[in-house]
Design an enzyme around this catalytic site. Structure first.
Site: not given
Ligand code: PBG
Length: 341
Positions: A208, A218, A265, A291, A330
């Protein structure tokens, strides 16, 4: 001798012409090497305590959902054949403190959400985030030392073990430590096994990176503060985007400690890491299309600068081609709908 100024004579003598197999749709489909399947997709979902579903400004199509709406969403995803969801809580600021105490509440939002999903849609795999950032006022993934200059590793890991056990008790299939503390996978495995949760799997956020692509998330969960702290940044535990060897080392350590999945990620800007980890690891490799990757595609499409569907599909195909076995994205629901026709 070929002469380029005489049209009729100009013939290349090529032993292989790759364009032959690109000529028609049927030839192209026959020779396609990689596919994105509904079974590859994991939908990240954001749960909140109560009220109407709330859009997340920088992530069009993503909503913070109360438990009832969350369960309805899970049902739809299961019907589409999406195998798993990853739950993230948007906590009321009044529940946050410096220690993230709410994470140890056996009836905290995430755990109630898990119980509701498992009761209503038991066939859907549920993944929960093991990290303190939704619960801390400072937004860091762990507890801080006295002067707030460092995230304390071992005490944080102890808290993560507590969280993972609570999540296992609530019935999750997979716990996913996203904190990047050292040694947490082994400690969590031991804590789960000690209490008899030998079949609760661990998806380790192994590689990550300290990435700017997390910005919109966030906002979604309200943990933006740590990102803006100049004294203590997340790069003291998340990985340097410049490092490839270190990513593979950390992921292989997680495998040795008992990770059932290893994750990279973000995904799109780290395709080399995904490929290298696919070659080096033996467990399934997960990739998290975060995101900012999602927001980027939406924003450019809104400006009319990119074709939305084509860019979305290509972004997922590229992650799959790089070697990901599963993709947290997403886009999961809409792509599942499209694939189901
Ligand atoms: C932290 C966490 C992050 C994301 C999910 N959990 C990163 C961070 O805030 O540092 C990012 C997800 C996304 O951007 O989609 N535990």
């Amino acid at each position: 001798m070929k002469s380029f100024d005489k049209t009729e004579d100009f013939k290349l003598d090529l032993p292989r012409r790759p364009r032959r197999l690109r000529r028609t749709a049927s030839l192209r489909s026959m020779t396609q090497e990689t596919y994105v399947r509904v079974e590859d997709l994991i939908a990240p979902l954001i749960v909140k305590e109560a009220g109407e579903k709330e859009p997340v400004g920088s992530m069009p199509g993503l909503f913070r959902l109360n438990i009832e709406d969350l369960v309805a969403e899970c049902r739809e995803l299961a019907v589409l054949g999406v195998p798993a969801v990853a739950i993230f809580p948007n906590m009321d600021p009044s529940l946050k403190d410096a220690l993230g105490s709410e994470a140890g509440n056996p009836d905290t939002l995430t755990l109630r959400a898990v119980r509701a999903i498992k009761a209503a849609v038991p066939e859907l795999s549920v993944i929960t985030d093991v990290a303190l950032d939704p619960y801390t006022t400072h937004g860091h993934d762990g507890v801080l030392n006295e002067d707030g200059s460092y995230v304390v590793n071992d005490e944080t890991v102890r808290r993560l073990c507590e969280m993972a056990v609570l999540q296992a008790e609530a019935g999750v299939d997979i716990v996913a430590p996203s904190d990047m503390m050292d040694g947490r996978v082994g400690a969590i495995r031991e804590a789960l096994d000690e209490r008899g949760f030998i079949d609760t799997a661990i998806m380790a956020y192994s590689a990550k990176f300290a990435s700017a692509y997390y910005g919109p998330y966030r906002e979604a969960v309200g943990s933006a503060k740590a990102a803006g702290t100049t004294l203590l940044g997340k790069e003291t535990y998340q990985m340097n985007p410049a490092n490839r060897r270190e990513a593979i080392m950390d992921a292989l350590m997680d495998e040795d400690e008992g990770a059932d999945f290893v994750m990279v990620k973000p995904a799109g800007a780290y395709l080399d890491i995904i490929r290298e980890l696919r070659d080096a690891a033996t467990s399934p490799v997960a990739a998290y299309q975060v995101s900012g990757e999602y927001a980027q595609i939406h924003a450019a499409a809104q400006l009319g600068w990119l074709d939305y569907e084509k860019t979305r599909d290509e972004s997922l195909l590229a992650i799959k081609r790089a070697g990901a076995d599963v993709i947290l994205t997403y886009f999961a629901k809409e792509v599942a709908k499209k694939l189901r026709g």
